[in-house]
Design an enzyme around this catalytic site. Structure first.
Site, short mmCIF file in Angstrom:
data_model
loop_
_atom_site.label_atom_id
_atom_site.label_comp_id
_atom_site.label_asym_id
_atom_site.label_seq_id
_atom_site.Cartn_x
_atom_site.Cartn_y
_atom_site.Cartn_z
N PHE A 1 67.46 103.20 7.44
CA PHE A 1 68.26 103.63 8.58
C PHE A 1 69.04 104.91 8.32
O PHE A 1 69.43 105.60 9.27
CB PHE A 1 69.26 102.52 8.99
CG PHE A 1 70.42 102.37 8.04
CD1 PHE A 1 71.53 103.20 8.11
CD2 PHE A 1 70.43 101.37 7.07
CE1 PHE A 1 72.60 103.06 7.24
CE2 PHE A 1 71.49 101.22 6.20
CZ PHE A 1 72.58 102.07 6.28
N LYS B 1 56.68 102.51 9.43
CA LYS B 1 57.57 101.45 9.91
C LYS B 1 59.00 101.95 9.77
O LYS B 1 59.58 101.90 8.69
CB LYS B 1 57.37 100.17 9.09
CG LYS B 1 57.75 98.88 9.83
CD LYS B 1 59.20 98.76 10.24
CE LYS B 1 60.09 98.38 9.08
NZ LYS B 1 61.51 98.12 9.55
N GLU C 1 64.43 99.28 12.12
CA GLU C 1 64.63 98.80 13.50
C GLU C 1 65.99 99.21 14.05
O GLU C 1 66.21 99.16 15.27
CB GLU C 1 64.48 97.27 13.56
CG GLU C 1 65.48 96.47 12.75
CD GLU C 1 65.07 96.27 11.30
OE1 GLU C 1 65.54 95.29 10.69
OE2 GLU C 1 64.27 97.09 10.76
N SER D 1 67.29 99.25 0.06
CA SER D 1 68.13 98.63 -0.95
C SER D 1 67.28 98.17 -2.13
O SER D 1 66.07 97.91 -2.01
CB SER D 1 68.88 97.44 -0.37
OG SER D 1 67.98 96.36 -0.13
N CYS E 1 71.74 107.34 -0.95
CA CYS E 1 71.57 106.85 -2.31
C CYS E 1 71.94 107.89 -3.36
O CYS E 1 71.90 107.61 -4.56
CB CYS E 1 70.13 106.37 -2.53
SG CYS E 1 68.90 107.67 -2.36
N GLU F 1 76.51 98.71 -5.12
CA GLU F 1 76.40 99.81 -4.15
C GLU F 1 77.20 99.46 -2.90
O GLU F 1 76.88 98.51 -2.19
CB GLU F 1 74.94 100.06 -3.79
CG GLU F 1 74.75 101.27 -2.89
CD GLU F 1 73.29 101.60 -2.65
OE1 GLU F 1 72.95 102.79 -2.65
OE2 GLU F 1 72.50 100.66 -2.46
#
Length: 501
Positions: A166, A190, A193, A243, A298, A392
């Site tokens: 995202f 993909k 969402e 993640s 990240c 994180e």
């Protein structure tokens, strides 16, 4: 509690946009998913619904894979110099629509307009690199014996898949799309969402650039479609960005089905600040690295290791952090759940003895009270065993850990499970060299807060920040997205031969 009246870094017109249903893109057409499951797409800037998206199932993926398989023979047979012409045209379209694409990213993800524009500009750079593939794919040819030649060529894998996160709805798909397609593969994307709308524009613009139908397909969905991608027998390779927890699952599942997989996970990046660090440069870089993209990247600086007497430097960093204003030059985090999780980390750190110097909790932007904002947060006297030092956080939060010397600082960095990036701020070449050699991270910065390599250098970390071999960007991506074909040729039987012939 921070309250601000003006969203000066955002285009106010984008805050009310309502998009049509976000559909799958298969064989050059937008089609509704066959699944009955849907979810709302919410802009984190205001908490408003801006679209809906179908959470696709196996039948939708099967249709996309069949379209990619049908397109593959003609696309892969096309010379690479012809394939990249599509991306020359596509780059021009990205430049044409730069600001419109940035506004969409800002609304969909919550970034400031400056950050969103920079994201799209990085997509342009990634596309530009893919246009250089003809120069990088020249192959190898050698006469190994009299009259005998050996050659090596890079050949595409077939149908491949890219699973995107995202936090960079436009850039991260471009880590994979231009290179994988220019190398002759056909792709299933993909997207997350939570941010699927940018992928609609990517598909539309690739079609406008002349990409044949079926070469690029988009299937929206959640965990179900990710698992289906990992299991599908006709998908040859999978890339994943997200993640570490999910990266491990995707890597194990994809490779257990005999696919290539590179899965990029999370990070806990350490910035080591030495006593000789340049004060102004260090303070501005650390604050920007901690808060850029609301800390949702990240490569964000989430842990600063302060070596020696650092009170004055910490004070400067706090001053810089206070200049970062939610709704002005700091965007929102992705969701209400993310806001709650980030604030919980801050509270827990405070409860176990850390000192909150700049507090971004309970942040509200006037007029956008339903948006998901966390202010810049600086926490001092964090110890390496605290959760905020190990895990994180993925928000605009800087945890400061004190160290007596460089050896202790490097030990703290090396003790992290992650290994995406590490930086040192110093004016000493010797200290810089030690960090370059000893830090356990795949990307190192010297007086650079966000040490992201630029093309043609690839992106990728170590340890639990990356699973798999090769990278999916830069020159290294050629090895991931292709396979080698070795050919030996002999035409003249009258030539003198030896054992090598």
């Amino acid at each position: 509690c921070f309250i601000f009246k003006h969203l000066t870094n955002f285009d106010m017109a984008t805050l009310t946009t309502r998009y049509p249903e976000t559909k799958n893109y298969i064989a050059g057409k937008f089609v509704s998913g066959q699944s009955l499951r849907t979810m709302d797409v919410i802009t984190p800037l205001t908490g408003e619904v801006i679209s809906t998206v179908t959470l696709s199932g196996q039948a939708d993926l099967d249709a996309a894979v069949e379209a990619a398989k049908a397109a593959y023979p003609a696309w892969s047979a096309m010379p690479v110099k012809e394939r990249v012409q599509v991306f020359f045209r596509y780059k021009t379209l990205l430049e044409r629509d730069l600001m419109d694409l940035a506004r969409l990213v800002s609304e969909e993800n919550g970034k400031t307009m400056d950050e969103a524009r920079a994201e799209v500009e990085k997509s342009i750079e990634l596309t530009e690199f893919a246009c250089s593939m003809p120069q990088l794919l020249s192959g190898e040819l050698l006469e190994v014996s009299k009259g005998v030649e050996c050659r090596i060529e890079h050949k595409p894998l077939g149908v491949v898949a890219s699973i995107a996160p995202f936090n960079f709805p436009h850039m991260v798909p471009h880590w994979t799309i231009p290179n994988a397609l220019a190398l002759g593969n056909c792709m299933i994307l993909k997207p997350s969402e939570q941010v699927p709308v940018s992928s609609v524009r990517i598909a539309e613009m690739l079609k406008e650039a002349g990409l044949p139908d079926g070469v690029f397909n988009v299937v929206n969905g959640d965990r179900e479609i990710v698992e289906a991608i990992c299991d599908h027998p006709d998908i040859q390779a999978v890339s994943f960005v997200g993640s570490t927890k999910i990266a491990k699952v995707v890597y194990r599942r994809a490779t257990s089905n005999l696919k290539r997989c590179t899965a990029l996970g999370g990070a806990k990046n350490h910035l080591i600040v030495m006593p000789d660090a340049h004060p102004e440069m260090t303070a501005t870089n650390v604050a920007a690295s901690m808060s850029g993209c609301a800390g949702q990247r990240c490569m964000a600086a989430s842990a600063m290791v302060a070596v020696g007497q650092m009170d004055e430097m910490v004070s400067k960093i706090c001053d810089e952090a206070r200049k970062i204003v939610p709704g002005k030059n700091l965007g929102s985090v992705i969701s209400k759940a993310a806001k709650e999780r980030i604030e919980k980390y801050i509270t827990e750190a405070e409860n176990v003895g850390a000192k909150v110097l700049v507090d971004g909790r309970n942040c509200v932007v006037e007029g956008f009270e339903s948006g998901y904002y966390v202010g810049p947060t600086v926490i001092d006297y964090v110890t390496p065993d605290m959760a905020i030092a190990r895990e994180e956080v993925f928000g605009p939060v800087l945890a400061i850990i004190r160290a007596k010397n460089l050896d202790e600082a490097i030990h703290i960095e090396n003790n992290s499970n992650y290994g995406n990036a590490a930086s040192v701020f110093t004016q000493s070449g010797g200290v810089a060299r030690q960090v370059m050699e000893r830090a356990s991270a795949g990307m190192i910065g010297i007086n650079v807060g966000v040490p992201v390599p630029r093309e043609p250098f690839s992106f990728g970390g170590w340890n639990e920040s990356k699973f798999g071999v090769n990278d999916i960007t830069g020159k290294s991506s050629i090895e991931f997205w292709t396979q080698l074909k070795k050919t030996t040729v002999k035409w003249n039987p009258e030539s003198r031969t030896n054992w090598m012939s």
